[in-house]
Design a protein around this motif. Structure first.
Motif, PDB file in Angstrom:
ATOM      1  N   ILE A  92       1.011  -1.231  -0.023  1.00 38.33           N
ATOM      2  CA  ILE A  92       0.058   0.128   0.090  1.00 38.33           C
ATOM      3  C   ILE A  92       0.861   1.179  -0.113  1.00 38.33           C
ATOM      4  N   LYS A 144       2.023   4.114  -3.064  1.00 34.58           N
ATOM      5  CA  LYS A 144       1.807   5.922  -2.883  1.00 34.58           C
ATOM      6  C   LYS A 144       3.289   6.302  -3.181  1.00 34.58           C
ATOM      7  N   ALA A 147      -7.778   9.577   3.502  1.00 41.54           N
ATOM      8  CA  ALA A 147      -7.972   8.404   2.741  1.00 41.54           C
ATOM      9  C   ALA A 147      -6.967   7.323   2.978  1.00 41.54           C
ATOM     10  N   MET A 148      -5.937   7.533   3.025  1.00 44.59           N
ATOM     11  CA  MET A 148      -4.693   6.673   3.409  1.00 44.59           C
ATOM     12  C   MET A 148      -5.234   5.952   4.733  1.00 44.59           C
ATOM     13  N   ARG A 177      -7.888   3.600   4.513  1.00 49.57           N
ATOM     14  CA  ARG A 177      -7.562   2.235   3.673  1.00 49.57           C
ATOM     15  C   ARG A 177      -6.854   1.386   4.786  1.00 49.57           C
ATOM     16  N   LYS A 181      -9.087  -0.149   7.529  1.00 49.43           N
ATOM     17  CA  LYS A 181      -9.873  -1.198   6.792  1.00 49.43           C
ATOM     18  C   LYS A 181      -9.275  -2.457   6.522  1.00 49.43           C
TER      19      LYS A 181
END
Length: 361
Positions: free
Chosen positions: A86, A90, A316-317, A320, A323
């Motif tokens: 992830i 980025k 948002a990161m 994520r 989650k």
């Protein structure tokens, strides 16, 4: 009158190896020469750090100019691999350079760690290290092929995990049921755990609960999952990120979290101290961070740290990662270094007491 001839006889000079001597310097000239030489030496050494600093700053300015390797010392699928992929995506997006994830599992992360320790200190090879890499291995493994204090430059913390005690969906529904089952069947149940930290956590649980259970050690989370699914183990200690998809799919059940910290993703899961009736049991949690080979220019280390902090600042990161069962938590290089040292002191005290001999040997 007759001419008179005068003949000059040329005398031959005898050869000599001695060169013409110069006048000896005076005492004052000797002192002046000594001072000049000393001053030149001082200026040479004084200029060296500034030259090095300038070179480091230039390297950082141009960094990265090509692909970066992030070495994950675990098989694919675990929390270290998940967060590396992830984050790497980025970083690649921000910098416009590939960030390649390489899984080098084995040796309790020592294989991947050694690879990075021996890599060029230029910032193009990074290690996604865990507590086992930086803290546990030096405490329990003789002849370790790297020294975490000497061979690495801390960059940043990535996450502090919360471990779960899980069983299959057809297994015990609570910690109380699990403990009762283990007591009714001494030596017949198995528990799966991966890292040394998880194994120590399992040992602490078994001792505190007074149950006789066999530990089955695994290399990583993927193996733990397989072991629990196939029935090779009756319950396991593993990360939220690895357990969550199977819990959501109805295959696993979370009996407790091995921490008193909040777990917003799974608010109904009780802490182990409450679920097992063990108020004095301490947290057992793994953590993940990024380190570089020792000698990596400080400006490059700082640039990587700042980039990760910037990525983490994006809501948002953070969502994520949450989650995926991962809590985004960064740090400065200095903070990570202090954390590693404090964790080494904490676990070192426990291991030296001999309590962990059964699970480590």
């Amino acid at each position: 009158m007759g001419d008179v001839f005068v003949i000059h006889k040329r005398q031959r000079m005898r050869p000599t190896s001695r060169t013409p001597s110069l006048p000896s310097p005076t005492r004052g000239e000797e002192i002046a020469l000594f001072i000049a030489r000393a001053l030149a030496t001082v200026l040479l050494f004084a200029s060296t750090p500034s030259v090095t600093s300038a070179q480091d700053a230039l390297e950082a300015k141009n960094y990265p100019s090509h692909a970066i390797r992030m070495i994950v010392p675990f098989p694919p699928g675990g929390p270290a691999d998940t967060i590396a992929r992830i984050l790497g995506a980025k970083m690649s997006e921000h910098w416009g350079q590939p960030v390649v994830i390489e899984n080098r599992a084995g040796g309790n992360t020592a294989i991947g760690a050694e690879l990075v320790a021996k890599s060029a200190p230029d910032g193009y090879t990074l290690l996604v290290a865990m507590d086992v890499t930086m803290v546990m291995n030096p405490l329990v493994m003789p002849n370790l092929p790297y020294d975490p204090q000497k061979d690495f430059a801390p960059v940043t913390l990535l996450t502090k995990n919360i471990s779960l005690v899980t069983t299959r969906s057809d297994g015990p529904k609570t910690m109380a049921e699990l403990i009762a089952k283990a007591k009714a069947n001494p030596g017949k149940l198995n528990v799966g755990a991966g890292t040394i930290t998880s194994r120590l956590g399992a040992l602490a649980l078994l001792q505190a609960a007074g149950i006789d259970v066999t530990l089955v050690p695994y290399k990583g989370s993927a193996d733990i999952t397989q072991g629990l699914l196939t029935g090779a183990v009756d319950f396991a200690l593993d990360s939220v990120s690895n357990s969550l998809p199977l819990i959501e799919a109805g295959k696993f059940r979370a009996l407790a979290k091995y921490s008193n910290r909040p777990l917003p993703l799974m608010p109904a899961v009780p802490s182990l101290s409450v679920a097992a009736g063990l108020p004095d049991i301490a947290e057992s949690a793994t953590w993940i961070g990024v380190v570089a080979p020792a000698g990596t220019p400080k400006p490059v280390v700082d640039k990587v740290q700042r980039k990760i902090a910037t990525i983490y600042a994006d809501p948002a990161m953070a969502a994520r990662l949450e989650k995926a069962g991962l809590n985004a938590e960064s740090s400065t290089p200095e903070e990570l270094d202090a954390f590693i040292r404090s964790e080494s002191a904490r676990w070192g005290k426990l291991i030296k007491s001999g309590v962990a001999d059964k699970i480590l040997n």
